[in-house]
Write an enzyme that holds these catalytic residues in place. Structure first.
Site, mmCIF file in Angstrom:
data_model
loop_
_atom_site.group_PDB
_atom_site.id
_atom_site.type_symbol
_atom_site.label_atom_id
_atom_site.label_comp_id
_atom_site.label_asym_id
_atom_site.label_seq_id
_atom_site.Cartn_x
_atom_site.Cartn_y
_atom_site.Cartn_z
ATOM 1 N N CYS A 85 44.685 111.408 14.484
ATOM 2 C CA CYS A 85 45.103 112.518 13.537
ATOM 3 C C CYS A 85 44.645 112.784 12.240
ATOM 4 C CB CYS A 85 46.437 112.288 13.627
ATOM 5 S SG CYS A 85 47.407 113.890 13.021
ATOM 6 N N HIS A 202 48.043 111.458 19.791
ATOM 7 C CA HIS A 202 48.565 109.994 19.116
ATOM 8 C C HIS A 202 48.648 109.095 20.385
ATOM 9 C CE1 HIS A 202 49.431 110.978 14.854
ATOM 10 N NE2 HIS A 202 49.753 112.239 15.272
ATOM 11 N N GLU A 204 49.006 106.114 20.016
ATOM 12 C CA GLU A 204 50.137 105.145 19.628
ATOM 13 C C GLU A 204 51.606 105.646 19.958
ATOM 14 O OE1 GLU A 204 48.665 106.759 17.706
ATOM 15 O OE2 GLU A 204 49.972 107.401 15.881
#
Lengths: 224, 83
Positions: A85, A202, A204
């Protein structure tokens, strides 16, 4: 492996990245950018957020901070580097990867789950997948539209540097499944080395089982 | 040394989509204005001292190359005036 997660003023996915990595049993520590990279750094995450308030352009200021010299040097030596990002924007602004991420076609901030097609499975970031796999990972960005001059895009594709493309749940790319208007639906690209990757979605945020799909784990497993 | 103002104008390259400009255009049309197209640009006014206008231009040019513009998506121009 000890992964250094570089925190700039305005980073906000640094703790998410640490938690996700630790969930996979990977050592990770958050590093304040002014302190420089620790000597035992074996992997680097440039996390998401709004470093320097997105002043000038998203990622522009962080890309020119002194720690990025060390990150580029580490990347050139083969240390795995992942920009997510805002970290992807920083990666492109700093020349780790080609192209630029700019204002979404919608001109709006978009926070939603998207599907990605794995374009290459022979990289550290995608070893857990098969080529053509469709994975579900969230995006959260206002400036994620991948832009690059046509000749450089052609070279990027010829050189097999595209890692992920936005697609529908069947793995087909089409305008409706391209959330931000990225050129050729590019969602993530590799640098000169396969060990350097940036992506707007993302991984994560798709790792811990208690918050939804866990398709992002494979990307982070590059640090194992 | 002479005091100059270098004005750096940074624009998206021709052909690069500008969603903010498009939204602004639509808002103007909603207000009843008649227009064909609209482009937006960032303008930086840099006060500096240099030996000559060329030297001032060269410094501003490097600032644009290294930070103010992203050559992947932007074109820019530099104008130098004595202050």
């Amino acid at each position: 492996m000890t992964v250094s997660i570089v925190r700039f003023g305005g980073s906000n996915c640094d703790r998410d990245a640490k938690r996700a990595l630790e969930h996979l049993g990977i050592d990770a520590e958050i590093v304040w950018h002014e302190d420089g990279l620790p000597a035992d750094t074996e992997g680097i995450v440039l996390p998401g957020g709004f470093s320097y308030g997105d002043y000038l352009r998203a990622g522009a200021m962080a890309a020119r901070s002194p720690i990025m010299e060390s990150v580029r040097e580490a990347a050139s030596e083969g240390v795995p580097v992942l920009g997510v990002c805002n970290g992807a924007q920083i990666g492109c602004e700093s020349g780790l990867t080609d192209g630029a991420f700019t204002t979404n076609e919608s001109a709006r901030f978009q926070c939603e789950h998207v599907y990605l097609r794995v374009e290459r499975a022979d990289t550290p970031w995608t070893a857990a997948y098969e080529e053509g796999d469709v994975i579900e990972i969230p995006i959260a960005h206002g400036e994620g539209r991948y832009e690059i001059p046509d000749d450089r895009l052609a070279k990027l594709e010829d050189d097999d540097r595209v890692l992920f493309r936005y697609c529908d749940e069947n793995g087909e790319t089409n305008p409706a499944a391209n959330p931000n208007g990225s050129k050729n639906a590019v969602a993530g690209v590799l640098g000169d080395r396969d060990t350097v990757a940036v992506m707007m979605p993302h991984p994560e945020r798709a790792t811990l089982p208690d918050i939804g799909p866990t398709d992002g784990r494979g990307v982070l497993r590059a640090f194992e | 040394m002479t005091a100059y103002t270098a004005t750096v104008t940074v624009r998206l390259k021709h052909g690069v989509l500008d969603p903010e400009a498009e939204t602004t255009k639509q808002a103007l049309e909603r207000l009843g204005f008649d227009l064909e197209d609209l482009r937006s640009a960032d303008r930086f006014e840099i006060d500096l001292e240099a030996d000559s206008a060329d030297a001032a231009r060269e410094r501003a040019d490097e600032m644009a190359e290294r930070l103010l513009a992203n050559p992947t998506i932007h074109d820019y121009d530099v104008e130098v005036d004595e202050r």
